[in-house]
Write a protein that holds these residues in place. Structure first.
Motif, PDB file in Angstrom:
ATOM      1  N   ILE A 252     -15.587  61.767 -56.636  1.00 25.34           N
ATOM      2  CA  ILE A 252     -15.785  61.712 -58.087  1.00 25.34           C
ATOM      3  C   ILE A 252     -16.306  63.055 -58.577  1.00 25.34           C
ATOM      4  O   ILE A 252     -16.778  63.882 -57.789  1.00 25.34           O
ATOM      5  CB  ILE A 252     -16.773  60.604 -58.498  1.00 25.34           C
ATOM      6  N   VAL A 253     -16.235  63.247 -59.873  1.00 31.38           N
ATOM      7  CA  VAL A 253     -16.836  64.393 -60.541  1.00 31.38           C
ATOM      8  C   VAL A 253     -17.885  63.832 -61.487  1.00 31.38           C
ATOM      9  O   VAL A 253     -17.625  62.865 -62.207  1.00 31.38           O
ATOM     10  CB  VAL A 253     -15.774  65.192 -61.342  1.00 31.38           C
ATOM     11  N   VAL A 254     -19.074  64.419 -61.440  1.00 32.77           N
ATOM     12  CA  VAL A 254     -20.170  63.975 -62.312  1.00 32.77           C
ATOM     13  C   VAL A 254     -20.244  64.915 -63.506  1.00 32.77           C
ATOM     14  O   VAL A 254     -20.327  66.134 -63.334  1.00 32.77           O
ATOM     15  CB  VAL A 254     -21.504  63.950 -61.539  1.00 32.77           C
ATOM     16  N   GLY A 255     -20.186  64.347 -64.695  1.00 39.75           N
ATOM     17  CA  GLY A 255     -20.239  65.135 -65.919  1.00 39.75           C
ATOM     18  C   GLY A 255     -21.659  65.547 -66.271  1.00 39.75           C
ATOM     19  O   GLY A 255     -22.602  65.316 -65.507  1.00 39.75           O
ATOM     20  N   PRO A 256     -21.816  66.148 -67.442  1.00 36.54           N
ATOM     21  CA  PRO A 256     -23.147  66.596 -67.868  1.00 36.54           C
ATOM     22  C   PRO A 256     -24.081  65.414 -68.146  1.00 36.54           C
ATOM     23  O   PRO A 256     -23.648  64.354 -68.573  1.00 36.54           O
ATOM     24  CB  PRO A 256     -22.872  67.393 -69.152  1.00 36.54           C
TER      25      PRO A 256
END
Length: 135
Positions: free
Chosen positions: A75-79
């Motif tokens: 996954i990619v974690v956003g701000p």
């Protein structure tokens, strides 16, 4: 001869990227509804006091049921951003599929209410955004 099976997984519904293990589910009691956690509450109001008592809960996010996971992968974690949820103020970050960038849910970075601290570092993944693999 016995058949060998891998771990039960959850994958992104769009691209089938593996995003979590079934064994990492903390709770399936989440109900997704407009990015807030919806609690069943008993309200008691009197002239001198107002109290809210939790009598059961369902977790909510955006599109129906959701699961609380202890871990997520690929996954990619956003701000990070502060969101006022029904369970109090939380710092959360949206999470995206690492392959197709579909929003899957969010990560709890910080809970400001003491009773919600157990969520810190955990992930809400919406049921509509994942499919079962190896079941």
């Amino acid at each position: 001869m016995a058949e060998l099976f891998g771990p039960r997984l959850y994958s992104c519904y769009k691209c089938r990227n593996h995003v979590s293990l079934h064994d990492d589910i903390v709770s399936k009691a989440f109900q997704v509804n407009h990015s807030n956690i919806v609690y069943s509450l008993k309200l008691t109001v009197s002239l001198l006091s107002f109290s809210v008592k939790d009598i059961g809960h369902s977790w909510s996010g955006r599109h129906g049921r959701a699961f609380l996971f202890s871990h997520a992968m690929n996954i990619v974690v956003g701000p990070k951003e502060d969101r006022q949820l029904m369970t109090g103020l939380h710092t959360v970050a949206d999470i995206y599929c690492g392959d197709c960038r579909e929003v899957l849910g969010w990560k709890y970075e910080r809970a400001y209410v003491a009773t919600q601290k157990y969520k810190e570092g955990k992930f809400i993944i919406e049921k509509s955004k994942i499919v079962k693999e190896n079941w």
